[in-house]
Design a protein around this motif. Structure first.
Motif, PDB file in Angstrom:
ATOM      1  N   LEU A 122      55.646  73.107  74.575  1.00 62.87           N
ATOM      2  CA  LEU A 122      56.082  72.009  74.979  1.00 62.87           C
ATOM      3  C   LEU A 122      56.476  71.802  76.345  1.00 62.87           C
ATOM      4  O   LEU A 122      56.914  70.528  77.171  1.00 62.87           O
ATOM      5  N   VAL A 123      56.367  73.047  77.230  1.00 67.41           N
ATOM      6  CA  VAL A 123      56.689  72.922  78.451  1.00 67.41           C
ATOM      7  C   VAL A 123      55.431  72.324  79.198  1.00 67.41           C
ATOM      8  O   VAL A 123      54.505  72.718  79.300  1.00 67.41           O
ATOM      9  N   ARG A 124      56.013  71.426  80.099  1.00 61.25           N
ATOM     10  CA  ARG A 124      54.833  71.074  81.051  1.00 61.25           C
ATOM     11  C   ARG A 124      55.006  71.253  82.496  1.00 61.25           C
ATOM     12  O   ARG A 124      53.814  71.469  83.295  1.00 61.25           O
ATOM     13  N   SER A 125      56.182  71.263  83.127  1.00 61.49           N
ATOM     14  CA  SER A 125      56.592  71.646  84.372  1.00 61.49           C
ATOM     15  C   SER A 125      57.339  73.001  84.475  1.00 61.49           C
ATOM     16  O   SER A 125      58.100  73.467  83.904  1.00 61.49           O
ATOM     17  N   LEU A 126      56.740  73.876  85.657  1.00 61.72           N
ATOM     18  CA  LEU A 126      57.343  75.176  85.723  1.00 61.72           C
ATOM     19  C   LEU A 126      57.322  75.654  87.279  1.00 61.72           C
ATOM     20  O   LEU A 126      56.259  75.292  87.963  1.00 61.72           O
ATOM     21  N   ASN A 147      50.903  71.341  83.113  1.00 65.96           N
ATOM     22  CA  ASN A 147      50.144  70.514  84.082  1.00 65.96           C
ATOM     23  C   ASN A 147      50.790  70.254  85.580  1.00 65.96           C
ATOM     24  O   ASN A 147      50.551  69.639  86.163  1.00 65.96           O
ATOM     25  N   GLN A 148      52.015  70.858  85.704  1.00 62.37           N
ATOM     26  CA  GLN A 148      52.587  70.860  87.083  1.00 62.37           C
ATOM     27  C   GLN A 148      53.520  72.506  87.442  1.00 62.37           C
ATOM     28  O   GLN A 148      54.171  72.748  86.420  1.00 62.37           O
ATOM     29  N   VAL A 149      52.823  72.873  88.247  1.00 63.78           N
ATOM     30  CA  VAL A 149      53.297  74.284  88.838  1.00 63.78           C
ATOM     31  C   VAL A 149      53.754  74.602  90.177  1.00 63.78           C
ATOM     32  O   VAL A 149      52.924  74.002  91.112  1.00 63.78           O
ATOM     33  N   ASP A 150      54.841  75.103  90.444  1.00 66.82           N
ATOM     34  CA  ASP A 150      55.167  75.282  91.760  1.00 66.82           C
ATOM     35  C   ASP A 150      55.278  76.784  92.032  1.00 66.82           C
ATOM     36  O   ASP A 150      55.893  77.559  91.576  1.00 66.82           O
ATOM     37  N   MET A 151      54.406  77.058  92.985  1.00 66.74           N
ATOM     38  CA  MET A 151      54.104  78.466  93.254  1.00 66.74           C
ATOM     39  C   MET A 151      55.005  78.633  94.516  1.00 66.74           C
ATOM     40  O   MET A 151      54.697  79.871  95.070  1.00 66.74           O
ATOM     41  N   ARG A 213      47.810  69.000  86.834  1.00 69.46           N
ATOM     42  CA  ARG A 213      47.769  67.748  87.270  1.00 69.46           C
ATOM     43  C   ARG A 213      48.540  67.870  88.923  1.00 69.46           C
ATOM     44  O   ARG A 213      48.355  67.150  89.881  1.00 69.46           O
ATOM     45  N   LYS A 214      49.537  68.882  89.008  1.00 70.54           N
ATOM     46  CA  LYS A 214      50.216  68.942  90.256  1.00 70.54           C
ATOM     47  C   LYS A 214      50.309  70.471  90.336  1.00 70.54           C
ATOM     48  O   LYS A 214      50.620  71.122  89.759  1.00 70.54           O
ATOM     49  N   LEU A 215      50.394  70.791  91.874  1.00 79.11           N
ATOM     50  CA  LEU A 215      50.206  72.185  92.164  1.00 79.11           C
ATOM     51  C   LEU A 215      51.052  72.215  93.619  1.00 79.11           C
ATOM     52  O   LEU A 215      50.605  71.499  94.454  1.00 79.11           O
ATOM     53  N   VAL A 216      51.825  73.089  93.780  1.00 80.90           N
ATOM     54  CA  VAL A 216      52.465  73.469  94.946  1.00 80.90           C
ATOM     55  C   VAL A 216      52.258  74.976  95.279  1.00 80.90           C
ATOM     56  O   VAL A 216      52.563  75.946  94.620  1.00 80.90           O
ATOM     57  N   VAL A 217      51.609  75.237  96.368  1.00 80.09           N
ATOM     58  CA  VAL A 217      51.161  76.684  96.835  1.00 80.09           C
ATOM     59  C   VAL A 217      51.338  76.767  98.468  1.00 80.09           C
ATOM     60  O   VAL A 217      51.238  75.753  99.139  1.00 80.09           O
ATOM     61  N   GLU A 230      37.222  73.790  90.912  1.00 75.98           N
ATOM     62  CA  GLU A 230      36.242  73.813  89.918  1.00 75.98           C
ATOM     63  C   GLU A 230      36.816  73.825  88.397  1.00 75.98           C
ATOM     64  O   GLU A 230      36.230  73.400  87.708  1.00 75.98           O
ATOM     65  N   GLU A 231      38.065  74.491  88.385  1.00 73.36           N
ATOM     66  CA  GLU A 231      38.597  74.549  86.915  1.00 73.36           C
ATOM     67  C   GLU A 231      39.437  73.422  86.546  1.00 73.36           C
ATOM     68  O   GLU A 231      39.718  73.320  85.197  1.00 73.36           O
ATOM     69  N   CYS A 232      39.847  72.709  87.384  1.00 72.79           N
ATOM     70  CA  CYS A 232      40.962  71.889  87.163  1.00 72.79           C
ATOM     71  C   CYS A 232      40.714  70.470  87.621  1.00 72.79           C
ATOM     72  O   CYS A 232      41.166  70.055  88.468  1.00 72.79           O
ATOM     73  N   PRO A 233      39.671  69.760  86.889  1.00 69.34           N
ATOM     74  CA  PRO A 233      39.180  68.438  87.604  1.00 69.34           C
ATOM     75  C   PRO A 233      40.126  67.259  87.504  1.00 69.34           C
ATOM     76  O   PRO A 233      39.944  66.248  88.107  1.00 69.34           O
ATOM     77  N   THR A 234      41.246  67.517  86.680  1.00 73.79           N
ATOM     78  CA  THR A 234      42.012  66.505  86.617  1.00 73.79           C
ATOM     79  C   THR A 234      43.289  66.789  87.421  1.00 73.79           C
ATOM     80  O   THR A 234      44.263  65.856  87.586  1.00 73.79           O
ATOM     81  N   LEU A 235      43.285  67.399  88.541  1.00 76.97           N
ATOM     82  CA  LEU A 235      44.181  67.711  89.720  1.00 76.97           C
ATOM     83  C   LEU A 235      44.254  66.426  90.460  1.00 76.97           C
ATOM     84  O   LEU A 235      43.345  65.944  91.026  1.00 76.97           O
ATOM     85  N   GLN A 236      45.720  65.828  90.283  1.00 79.92           N
ATOM     86  CA  GLN A 236      45.843  64.484  91.104  1.00 79.92           C
ATOM     87  C   GLN A 236      46.908  64.945  92.404  1.00 79.92           C
ATOM     88  O   GLN A 236      46.779  64.068  93.491  1.00 79.92           O
ATOM     89  N   GLU A 237      47.739  65.779  92.314  1.00 84.23           N
ATOM     90  CA  GLU A 237      48.670  65.922  93.238  1.00 84.23           C
ATOM     91  C   GLU A 237      48.777  67.357  93.829  1.00 84.23           C
ATOM     92  O   GLU A 237      48.825  68.131  92.860  1.00 84.23           O
ATOM     93  N   LEU A 238      48.641  67.730  95.217  1.00 85.01           N
ATOM     94  CA  LEU A 238      48.728  68.920  95.770  1.00 85.01           C
ATOM     95  C   LEU A 238      49.734  68.897  96.836  1.00 85.01           C
ATOM     96  O   LEU A 238      49.668  68.053  97.749  1.00 85.01           O
TER      97      LEU A 238
END
Length: 414
Positions: A122-126, A147-151, A213-217, A230-238
């Protein structure tokens, strides 16, 4: 003759008459109208399959730690030791757990291993705080539907045993005991994982979370971002920290990217260069951008012009501590659908505004926000108001250099 004698004689006569008749060995069948109907007990006992299922469901195994173990299974269940949710499928139980408040998720995950796995789905953001948790693959198996990961914070090499937490601008990390409060924050205190390690983590994350969908790196290279594209075509926010022109080649492969934040330079911590080359690569690859934020980026007229011409859906543009060359402000007129323009922590707006006849206006602009900016140069402020003459809302927050003449220049925004 007495009454007793008469009775005995009558009984003897009846016995003789019955003995004279022929015995009837076959009993006559009952008439159809008088046939006995089947009872509920007969029907139940004939079809014993439901009864067996009920008995099997009610049987309980004897407790292992009990000294007196029964020799047979009982039909009276011990409801206190039964997990009634075991009869529910994972899909039904997931729908039930999803309707519970957010505050109950952690206590629910402690009920049993099954609930722990279901809560992870059930977790979507981490936020990744321990890089080894990502690199070992446990993060993907534990939270498969992210679908949302902050690295960002997990990329720091910090002393976890240290009790000193160093906070600087948007970052917080543990530092060693050798740090002094009088010491200035520098890259020696701010240590990041090598780009190769960051790319491996991105590769593992992209393969395990294709619906990202969202990534912070921070500190990634071109190859790491290419694997995500290539692996995440639905990425919308970076949100990308410590980026350069070469790294932006990987971002250009994210065709569905809509929100982008580039942090190239943070004073005192790290520095990288994003110039017109990188902005042009970005503009040609990410044509669906709706919101763009440039922090510590360099560039000039050409880079902003490329963004305005290629990213025609751009509605919000933010400059934070920018290092743009003179003349870049005139390129904002190419952003025809821009509605919001923000300046944050900018020491200057424009060094060389150029002739006023070359300053076009943003036709769709509605809002101009200035926060913690130096507004002492009247020429650059006048040029800004001319570009934003269609604005309906102007916000000044914690800005320096404002006086009556500055507000008089805003009269161009009718």
């Amino acid at each position: 003759m007495g009454y007793r004698e008469v009775a005995e004689k009558d009984h003897h006569a009846r016995t003789m008459s019955l003995g004279a008749e022929k015995p009837n060995t076959k009993t006559s069948p009952l008439p159809p109208s008088k046939k006995r109907t089947s009872s509920w007990s007969d029907i139940w006992l004939k079809n014993t399959t439901p009864l067996k299922n009920v008995i099997f469901a009610m049987q309980l195994a004897s407790p292992k730690d009990s000294k007196f173990k029964p020799t047979h299974k009982t039909l009276i269940p011990n409801w206190a030791n039964i997990d009634r949710t075991s009869l529910l499928s994972d899909e039904i139980l997931l729908k039930i757990l999803a309707k519970l408040p957010e505050s109950q998720r952690k206590p629910n995950s402690l009920v049993c291993k099954r609930w722990l796995n279901l809560q992870g789905r059930l977790v979507r953001s981490l936020k990744v705080l321990d890089w080894s948790f990502l690199q070992s693959g446990r993060l993907i198996s534990r939270f498969p539907n992210l679908n949302q990961v902050d690295m960002l914070y997990g990329s720091f090499i910090s002393d976890q045993n240290s009790g000193i937490l160093l906070s600087y601008r948007m970052f917080s990390f543990h530092t060693g005991s050798e740090f002094s409060p009088k010491q200035r924050v520098s890259e020696s205190n701010f240590k990041l994982l090598p780009p190769v390690v960051v790319d491996r983590g991105l590769d593992a994350l992209a393969s395990g979370c294709p619906n990202l969908r969202k990534l912070v790196v921070i500190g990634a290279s071109e190859m790491g971002l290419l694997s995500v594209a290539e692996e995440c075509p639905t990425l919308q926010e970076l949100e990308l920290h410590k980026c350069s022109d070469n790294v932006l080649r990987g971002i250009a492969a994210c065709e569905n990217l809509q929100v982008l934040k580039l942090v190239a330079n943070v004073e005192g911590l790290y520095s990288s260069v994003v110039s017109d080359i990188g902005l042009t690569i970005l503009a040609q690859g990410c044509t669906r951008l709706v919101k763009l934020e440039l922090c510590g980026c360099e560039g000039s007229f050409d880079g902003i012009k490329a963004i305005g011409q290629c990213c025609q859906m751009l509605e919000e543009l933010t400059f934070c501590d920018h290092r743009m060359d003179g003349g870049w402000l005139a390129a904002l007129s190419y952003c025809e659908n821009l509605k919001t323009l923000r300046f944050q922590s900018c020491k200057r707006i424009e060094t060389i505004p150029g002739p006023e006849e070359y300053l076009g206006a943003c036709p769709a602009l509605e809002r101009l926000h200035l926060q913690k900016c130096q507004l002492r140069d009247k020429k650059s402020v006048r040029a800004l108001f001319m570009v934003c003459e269609a604005a309906r809302e102007i916000v000044f927050q914690d800005c320096w250099g404002l006086d009556n003449d500055m507000f008089r220049l805003a009269s161009t925004c009718r």
